[in-house]
Design an enzyme around this catalytic site. Structure first.
Site, PDB file in Angstrom:
ATOM      1  N   LYS A   1     -16.536  -0.083  -1.912  1.00 52.66           N
ATOM      2  CA  LYS A   1     -15.309  -0.597  -2.522  1.00 52.66           C
ATOM      3  C   LYS A   1     -15.554  -2.049  -2.903  1.00 52.66           C
ATOM      4  O   LYS A   1     -16.400  -2.714  -2.314  1.00 52.66           O
ATOM      5  CB  LYS A   1     -14.145  -0.514  -1.523  1.00 52.66           C
ATOM      6  CG  LYS A   1     -12.805  -0.408  -2.189  1.00 52.66           C
ATOM      7  CD  LYS A   1     -12.548   1.003  -2.674  1.00 52.66           C
ATOM      8  CE  LYS A   1     -11.220   1.131  -3.377  1.00 52.66           C
ATOM      9  NZ  LYS A   1     -10.889   2.546  -3.628  1.00 52.66           N
TER      10      LYS A   1
HETATM   11  P1  NAD Z   1      -2.505   0.661 -10.790  1.00 54.02           P
HETATM   12  O1  NAD Z   1      -2.762  -0.785 -10.719  1.00 54.02           O
HETATM   13  O2  NAD Z   1      -2.852   1.422 -12.010  1.00 54.02           O
HETATM   14  O3  NAD Z   1      -0.959   0.953 -10.466  1.00 54.02           O
HETATM   15  C1  NAD Z   1      -0.319   0.435  -9.337  1.00 54.02           C
HETATM   16  C2  NAD Z   1       1.170   0.745  -9.391  1.00 54.02           C
HETATM   17  O4  NAD Z   1       1.767   0.240  -8.193  1.00 54.02           O
HETATM   18  C3  NAD Z   1       1.904   0.065 -10.543  1.00 54.02           C
HETATM   19  O5  NAD Z   1       2.950   0.883 -10.985  1.00 54.02           O
HETATM   20  C4  NAD Z   1       2.454  -1.216  -9.897  1.00 54.02           C
HETATM   21  O6  NAD Z   1       3.609  -1.715 -10.551  1.00 54.02           O
HETATM   22  C5  NAD Z   1       2.787  -0.705  -8.511  1.00 54.02           C
HETATM   23  N1  NAD Z   1       2.734  -1.790  -7.530  1.00 54.02           N
HETATM   24  C6  NAD Z   1       1.797  -2.767  -7.427  1.00 54.02           C
HETATM   25  N2  NAD Z   1       2.095  -3.595  -6.417  1.00 54.02           N
HETATM   26  C7  NAD Z   1       3.243  -3.124  -5.869  1.00 54.02           C
HETATM   27  C8  NAD Z   1       4.080  -3.561  -4.803  1.00 54.02           C
HETATM   28  N3  NAD Z   1       3.773  -4.651  -4.090  1.00 54.02           N
HETATM   29  N4  NAD Z   1       5.192  -2.836  -4.510  1.00 54.02           N
HETATM   30  C9  NAD Z   1       5.498  -1.731  -5.216  1.00 54.02           C
HETATM   31  N5  NAD Z   1       4.772  -1.272  -6.244  1.00 54.02           N
HETATM   32  C10 NAD Z   1       3.659  -1.961  -6.568  1.00 54.02           C
HETATM   33  O7  NAD Z   1      -3.270   1.272  -9.499  1.00 54.02           O
HETATM   34  P2  NAD Z   1      -3.765   2.766  -9.302  1.00 54.02           P
HETATM   35  O8  NAD Z   1      -5.141   2.891  -9.831  1.00 54.02           O
HETATM   36  O9  NAD Z   1      -2.695   3.713  -9.725  1.00 54.02           O
HETATM   37  O10 NAD Z   1      -3.908   2.807  -7.707  1.00 54.02           O
HETATM   38  C11 NAD Z   1      -2.767   3.022  -6.863  1.00 54.02           C
HETATM   39  C12 NAD Z   1      -3.258   3.432  -5.481  1.00 54.02           C
HETATM   40  O11 NAD Z   1      -4.047   4.628  -5.580  1.00 54.02           O
HETATM   41  C13 NAD Z   1      -4.154   2.416  -4.763  1.00 54.02           C
HETATM   42  O12 NAD Z   1      -3.920   2.524  -3.373  1.00 54.02           O
HETATM   43  C14 NAD Z   1      -5.540   2.912  -5.060  1.00 54.02           C
HETATM   44  O13 NAD Z   1      -6.486   2.500  -4.097  1.00 54.02           O
HETATM   45  C15 NAD Z   1      -5.324   4.412  -5.010  1.00 54.02           C
HETATM   46  N6  NAD Z   1      -6.320   5.224  -5.731  1.00 54.02           N
HETATM   47  C16 NAD Z   1      -6.570   5.033  -7.057  1.00 54.02           C
HETATM   48  C17 NAD Z   1      -7.474   5.846  -7.709  1.00 54.02           C
HETATM   49  C18 NAD Z   1      -7.745   5.736  -9.188  1.00 54.02           C
HETATM   50  O14 NAD Z   1      -8.477   6.597  -9.714  1.00 54.02           O
HETATM   51  N7  NAD Z   1      -7.202   4.785  -9.893  1.00 54.02           N
HETATM   52  C19 NAD Z   1      -8.165   6.837  -7.010  1.00 54.02           C
HETATM   53  C20 NAD Z   1      -7.877   7.016  -5.649  1.00 54.02           C
HETATM   54  C21 NAD Z   1      -6.949   6.206  -5.026  1.00 54.02           C
END
Ligand code: NAD
Length: 421
Positions: free
Chosen positions: A111
């Site tokens: 990571k």
């Molecule tokens: P992203 O940045 O695309 O989206 C994040 C979302 O969360 C947005 O809608 C944002 O407004 C919201 N957000 C951010 N901070 C916040 C807060 N303090 N309170 C409430 N809402 C908040 O991120 P993502 O890629 O969708 O990742 C989201 C989660 O999923 C993370 O935990 C990440 O580790 C996990 N994840 C992502 C992937 C991937 O392929 N992108 C894969 C596995 C796990």
């Protein structure tokens, strides 16, 4: 247990706590358990970042942690977040190891993180931070060593800049150094949707385990970024009724069902959900307490806590985010028979299609959308069934069962490789 104050952080303690409980339950060899509690390689960098104003040069911290190099190259996202630290990245790298092992992709976990608020950056600033961070870690990443991907606060464009920086450095295009990049650069079709779609493939399985009919299940999704948005789209396509979604600005709620496409278009145009006309706008944290069948936390870590776990009305929680549920909340929810599909299983669709993307880049032979999505579904459903079988036969919850599956595979590999020298 080795002392590892370097990684001190609440999230790292959660990851090690989860691991230790399950390792003990499995009777895992203590030498292997100790080895797996700490990441193998950690890079910490501090670098200068010039703001658009020219007047300010800020010193920024970045991290890349490789938890396990036993299984193949390491793999894991890079997050840009204002509070990310070494311990958080180390925890996420460990979870990536289990996740890869659960779905059977030949990677160890890694990571990365950059401590910066991406919302506060202009496009030019985001590009500068990305390129400089890439240069700082250029000797520890590569298509055969460690392959980054998007995570919280990063996206396809950031991955494109990372790929370009690496390629400029080595003198030729290296698409396989990163996944989750745009298809124009060798990105896989259906990678963008993979995490959200993958977790929704598990909805019928989870519903069956909880004796609920999957059609029309009411669903609330916390987070409307890469994971949450495509989970909402996939959920709607699969016949769920998405009644609430949220982002950092707050939550939309319509008990009759939201128009997910319209909400997505709104965000494309206005950046945040706030102001969307066809739903009530409520406090973001209220989403956890809504009367729904399924809750999908898909934004940030630590949102389901000891304090709000008793207010959760959902019968099923499918974890899209990493570590959205604290250990204490997990125990409370399980005590109330809430069926939890844990993060290391539920959101593994992302790394699965990232693996497909890497395979396609290495072979320089690209698959169709149907091939990609079909293989994703097959892997996710098989992983769920394997984990559910362990949960039933060992009489444990799904998180413990998923950890057993992941840890067992890694421990087997470690044992046959032996100790060097
Ligand atoms: P992203 O940045 O695309 O989206 C994040 C979302 O969360 C947005 O809608 C944002 O407004 C919201 N957000 C951010 N901070 C916040 C807060 N303090 N309170 C409430 N809402 C908040 O991120 P993502 O890629 O969708 O990742 C989201 C989660 O999923 C993370 O935990 C990440 O580790 C996990 N994840 C992502 C992937 C991937 O392929 N992108 C894969 C596995 C796990």
């Amino acid at each position: 247990m080795p002392t590892a104050h370097e990684f001190d952080s609440p999230m790292y303690h959660e990851a090690v706590g989860q691991f230790s409980e399950v390792a003990e339950l499995m009777g895992l060899d203590e030498n292997i358990a100790d080895r797996l509690k700490v990441p193998q390689k950690s890079t910490v960098v501090a670098f200068p970042f010039r703001h658009d104003t020219y007047a300010e040069v800020e010193t920024i911290f970045g991290y890349r942690v490789q938890h396990l190099t036993t299984m193949g190259p390491t793999k894991g996202g890079i997050r840009f977040a204002p509070d990310v630290d070494l311990g958080e990245v180390a925890a996420l790298a460990m979870w990536m190891t289990w996740k890869c092992a659960i779905v059977g992709v030949p990677f160890g976990g890694a990571k990365g993180g950059v401590r910066v608020d991406p919302m506060a950056l202009s496009r030019a600033e985001l590009q500068r931070v990305t390129r400089r961070f890439t240069m700082e870690i250029i000797n520890v990443i590569g298509p055969e060593t460690d392959i980054p991907a998007p995570d919280l606060g990063t996206n396809e464009q950031v991955m494109a800049w990372l790929m370009d920086t690496y390629s400029q450095h080595v003198g030729h295009a290296v698409p396989a150094v990163v996944t989750g990049k745009p298809p124009a650069l060798g990105g896989s079709v259906a990678r963008r949707e993979a995490t959200g779609r993958g977790l929704m493939f598990l909805l019928p399985q989870a519903a069956a385990a909880r004796d609920i009919k999957p059609e029309g299940v009411t669903t609330a999704i916390h987070g409307f970024g890469n994971v949450g948005r495509y989970a909402a789209v996939a959920g709607e396509q699969m016949g769920a009724k998405v009644v609430a979604v949220s982002d950092i600005s707050g939550a939309l709620y319509n008990p009759d069902g939201l128009n997910v496409d319209a909400a997505a278009k709104w965000v494309d145009e206005h950046r945040f959900l706030e102001g969307f006309p066809d739903a009530d706008f409520i406090d973001g944290d209220k989403i956890f307490e809504l009367p729904v069948d399924v809750l999908v936390p898909a934004a940030i870590q630590g949102v389901l806590t000891e304090d709000n776990a008793d207010s959760v009305q959902a019968k099923i929680v499918i974890e899209g985010a990493n570590n959205p549920t604290t250990l204490a909340a997990d125990k409370k929810l399980r005590g109330r028979e809430v069926f939890i599909v844990p993060d290391i299983l539920a959101n593994a669709g992302g790394v699965t299609v990232s693996y497909f993307e890497w395979v396609q880049d290495v072979q320089k032979y690209f698959w169709t959308e149907n091939e990609t999505v079909g293989r994703l579904r097959e892997i996710m459903v098989r992983a769920f069934d394997d984990v559910h079988t362990i949960a039933t036969s060992e009489n444990v919850d799904m998180r413990t069962a998923a950890l057993i599956k992941g840890i067992r595979r890694v421990a087997d590999a470690k044992l046959v490789r032996g100790v060097f020298p």
